[in-house]
Design an enzyme around this catalytic site. Structure first.
Site, PDB file in Angstrom:
ATOM      1  N   GLY A  74       0.868  -1.069   0.012  1.00 42.05           N
ATOM      2  CA  GLY A  74      -0.026  -0.063   0.058  1.00 42.05           C
ATOM      3  C   GLY A  74       0.754   1.298   0.030  1.00 42.05           C
ATOM      4  O   GLY A  74       0.471   1.949   0.757  1.00 42.05           O
ATOM      5  N   ARG A 111       0.695   5.955  -2.014  1.00 42.27           N
ATOM      6  CA  ARG A 111       0.196   7.177  -1.560  1.00 42.27           C
ATOM      7  C   ARG A 111       0.138   7.329   0.070  1.00 42.27           C
ATOM      8  O   ARG A 111       0.275   6.002   0.665  1.00 42.27           O
ATOM      9  CB  ARG A 111      -0.743   7.618  -2.123  1.00 42.27           C
ATOM     10  CG  ARG A 111      -2.330   7.021  -1.855  1.00 42.27           C
ATOM     11  CD  ARG A 111      -3.319   6.893  -2.814  1.00 42.27           C
ATOM     12  NE  ARG A 111      -4.129   5.836  -2.852  1.00 42.27           N
ATOM     13  CZ  ARG A 111      -5.399   5.821  -2.217  1.00 42.27           C
ATOM     14  NH1 ARG A 111      -5.589   6.759  -1.139  1.00 42.27           N
ATOM     15  NH2 ARG A 111      -6.196   4.833  -2.428  1.00 42.27           N
ATOM     16  N   TYR A 139     -13.480  -1.893  10.645  1.00 42.35           N
ATOM     17  CA  TYR A 139     -12.106  -1.145  10.332  1.00 42.35           C
ATOM     18  C   TYR A 139     -11.521  -1.698  12.027  1.00 42.35           C
ATOM     19  O   TYR A 139     -10.438  -2.240  12.074  1.00 42.35           O
ATOM     20  CB  TYR A 139     -12.244   0.179  10.347  1.00 42.35           C
ATOM     21  CG  TYR A 139     -10.982   0.918  10.271  1.00 42.35           C
ATOM     22  CD1 TYR A 139      -9.832   0.565   9.103  1.00 42.35           C
ATOM     23  CD2 TYR A 139     -10.335   1.642  11.140  1.00 42.35           C
ATOM     24  CE1 TYR A 139      -8.748   1.220   8.824  1.00 42.35           C
ATOM     25  CE2 TYR A 139      -9.089   2.435  10.912  1.00 42.35           C
ATOM     26  CZ  TYR A 139      -8.342   1.717  10.044  1.00 42.35           C
ATOM     27  OH  TYR A 139      -7.214   2.670   9.822  1.00 42.35           O
ATOM     28  N   LYS A 149      -8.282  -3.895  12.847  1.00 41.07           N
ATOM     29  CA  LYS A 149      -7.043  -3.254  13.302  1.00 41.07           C
ATOM     30  C   LYS A 149      -6.840  -4.075  14.760  1.00 41.07           C
ATOM     31  O   LYS A 149      -5.650  -4.182  15.279  1.00 41.07           O
ATOM     32  CB  LYS A 149      -6.958  -2.072  13.696  1.00 41.07           C
ATOM     33  CG  LYS A 149      -6.969  -1.249  12.341  1.00 41.07           C
ATOM     34  CD  LYS A 149      -5.896  -1.445  11.365  1.00 41.07           C
ATOM     35  CE  LYS A 149      -5.911  -0.587   9.973  1.00 41.07           C
ATOM     36  NZ  LYS A 149      -4.679  -1.031   9.232  1.00 41.07           N
TER      37      LYS A 149
HETATM   38  P1  NAP Z   1      -4.548   5.507   2.087  1.00 40.72           P
HETATM   39  O1  NAP Z   1      -4.017   7.128   1.753  1.00 40.72           O
HETATM   40  O2  NAP Z   1      -6.122   5.298   1.969  1.00 40.72           O
HETATM   41  O3  NAP Z   1      -3.508   4.761   1.084  1.00 40.72           O
HETATM   42  C1  NAP Z   1      -3.908   3.363   1.212  1.00 40.72           C
HETATM   43  C2  NAP Z   1      -2.997   2.634   0.224  1.00 40.72           C
HETATM   44  O4  NAP Z   1      -3.210   1.159   0.423  1.00 40.72           O
HETATM   45  C3  NAP Z   1      -2.851   2.978  -1.175  1.00 40.72           C
HETATM   46  O5  NAP Z   1      -1.626   3.021  -1.434  1.00 40.72           O
HETATM   47  C4  NAP Z   1      -3.581   1.742  -1.744  1.00 40.72           C
HETATM   48  O6  NAP Z   1      -3.448   1.517  -3.192  1.00 40.72           O
HETATM   49  C5  NAP Z   1      -3.479   0.580  -0.909  1.00 40.72           C
HETATM   50  N1  NAP Z   1      -4.113  -0.273  -0.777  1.00 40.72           N
HETATM   51  C6  NAP Z   1      -5.611  -0.517  -0.682  1.00 40.72           C
HETATM   52  N2  NAP Z   1      -6.207  -1.720  -1.029  1.00 40.72           N
HETATM   53  C7  NAP Z   1      -5.217  -2.540  -1.143  1.00 40.72           C
HETATM   54  C8  NAP Z   1      -4.799  -3.724  -1.450  1.00 40.72           C
HETATM   55  N3  NAP Z   1      -6.070  -4.546  -1.554  1.00 40.72           N
HETATM   56  N4  NAP Z   1      -3.777  -4.453  -1.817  1.00 40.72           N
HETATM   57  C9  NAP Z   1      -2.783  -3.698  -1.784  1.00 40.72           C
HETATM   58  N5  NAP Z   1      -2.811  -2.167  -1.583  1.00 40.72           N
HETATM   59  C10 NAP Z   1      -3.924  -1.721  -1.297  1.00 40.72           C
HETATM   60  O7  NAP Z   1      -4.336   5.362   3.556  1.00 40.72           O
HETATM   61  P2  NAP Z   1      -3.313   5.955   4.857  1.00 40.72           P
HETATM   62  O8  NAP Z   1      -4.055   6.922   5.162  1.00 40.72           O
HETATM   63  O9  NAP Z   1      -1.875   6.154   4.095  1.00 40.72           O
HETATM   64  O10 NAP Z   1      -3.139   4.403   5.597  1.00 40.72           O
HETATM   65  C11 NAP Z   1      -1.999   3.548   5.431  1.00 40.72           C
HETATM   66  C12 NAP Z   1      -2.386   2.395   6.676  1.00 40.72           C
HETATM   67  O11 NAP Z   1      -2.168   3.393   7.927  1.00 40.72           O
HETATM   68  C13 NAP Z   1      -3.678   1.837   6.653  1.00 40.72           C
HETATM   69  O12 NAP Z   1      -3.329   0.361   7.077  1.00 40.72           O
HETATM   70  C14 NAP Z   1      -4.426   2.643   7.502  1.00 40.72           C
HETATM   71  O13 NAP Z   1      -5.611   1.766   8.251  1.00 40.72           O
HETATM   72  C15 NAP Z   1      -3.388   3.003   8.624  1.00 40.72           C
HETATM   73  N6  NAP Z   1      -3.853   4.204   9.378  1.00 40.72           N
HETATM   74  C16 NAP Z   1      -4.198   5.449   8.927  1.00 40.72           C
HETATM   75  C17 NAP Z   1      -4.588   6.378   9.630  1.00 40.72           C
HETATM   76  C18 NAP Z   1      -4.957   7.800   9.273  1.00 40.72           C
HETATM   77  O14 NAP Z   1      -5.267   8.652   9.901  1.00 40.72           O
HETATM   78  N7  NAP Z   1      -4.613   8.187   7.841  1.00 40.72           N
HETATM   79  C19 NAP Z   1      -4.640   6.290  10.976  1.00 40.72           C
HETATM   80  C20 NAP Z   1      -4.540   4.968  11.564  1.00 40.72           C
HETATM   81  C21 NAP Z   1      -4.057   3.745  10.937  1.00 40.72           C
HETATM   82  P3  NAP Z   1      -3.616   2.697  -4.294  1.00 40.72           P
HETATM   83  O15 NAP Z   1      -2.717   3.864  -3.974  1.00 40.72           O
HETATM   84  O16 NAP Z   1      -3.277   1.922  -5.414  1.00 40.72           O
HETATM   85  O17 NAP Z   1      -5.075   2.901  -3.995  1.00 40.72           O
END
Ligand code: NAP
Length: 248
Positions: free
Chosen positions: A13, A16, A156, A160
């Protein structure tokens, strides 16, 4: 010699958001990277940019982490290109938020498949290699809501919380092969995932964060690099919160 020179890393992932920043930070510190994402054009472009900015090998591979065949393919490509795999970051994650009474069975299943089954599959296939090497690090990106629970995010938060259980179980199972497994648990981080929150929700979240700001992707990447480095070699099975104090 940079901190992660001669190390090879898989980040799922990484097209981005947090995953891209983790990949960038490893590359800045000398590591070779295999980055995965759903959007093939985007992940290949991101890898090219990292490779040319930091003079490391960066490979972008299309993957759905919920598919075992895709996970096996990603691990094979990393093995062929790097000959060893030192670090796996299970970062890919999705949300499909709704109140339980309105949540479709598929929305529950899809989130569990990507956020929990994906890290299980990737860890299983990477361990085949790390176990032979008798060294490795696995870092799972969980979430504050897996620790606290959250209305509207039963799928979700369950995924987690499950990831935290997976982290602790893998840590116990893989320790005999010198593979450390830990988790970074972010709070609210500025990415696409949180960009869709309305202003009222954002203001309400901000008012609950003792450090009075949303986190940046780099805040998470810095904790991941700590858990991947020499200085954390006696740490396993732990959850490091990067949440501005919203859940203590
Ligand atoms: P994001 O901006 O939505 O990016 C998600 C990434 O995961 C994207 O690159 C997407 O690919 C990829 N992805 C989605 N489905 C996938 C699949 N089936 N197989 C492989 N790749 C996949 O998310 P983020 O905010 O950076 O979050 C990253 C991680 O941190 C996640 O696990 C999220 O739950 C965790 N997290 C985030 C936050 C927050 O506040 N942002 C807080 C707590 C935890 P594409 O780019 O090709 O679509």
């Amino acid at each position: 010699m940079k901190r992660f020179s001669n190390k090879s890393v898989i980040v799922t992932g990484a097209g981005r958001g947090i995953g891209l920043e983790i990949a960038r930070t490893f590359a800045q510190n000398g590591a070779n990277i295999l980055m995965t994402g759903v959007n093939e054009e985007n992940i290949k472009k991101s890898a090219e940019t990292i490779s040319s900015n930091y003079s490391v090998k960066a490979i972008g591979v299309k993957q759905d982490v919920s598919s075992e065949a895709d996970c096996e393919k990603v691990v094979s490509i990393a093995e062929e290109n790097f000959s060893h795999i030192d670090i796996l970051v299970n970062n890919a994650g999705i949300t499909r938020d709704n109140l339980v009474l309105r949540m479709k069975e598929k929305d529950f299943e899809d989130v569990i498949a990507v956020n929990l089954k994906g890290p299980f599959l990737m860890s299983k296939h990477v361990f085949r290699i790390m176990s032979k090497q008798r060294s490795g690090r696995i870092i799972n990106i969980s979430s504050v809501v897996g620790q606290s629970g959250q209305a509207g995010q039963a799928n979700y938060a369950s995924s987690k919380a499950g990831l935290i259980g997976l982290t602790k179980s893998l840590a116990k199972e893989f320790a005999k092969r010198n593979v450390n497994v830990n988790s970074v648990s972010p709070g609210f981080i500025e990415t696409d995932m949180t960009a869709s929150l309305d202003e009222k929700t954002k203001a309400s979240i901000l008012s609950q964060i003792p450090l009075k700001r949303m986190g940046k992707p780099y805040d998470v990447a810095a904790a991941v690099l700590f858990l991947a480095g020499e200085e954390s070699s006696y740490i396993t099975g732990q959850i490091i919160a990067v949440n501005g104090g919203i859940y203590i």
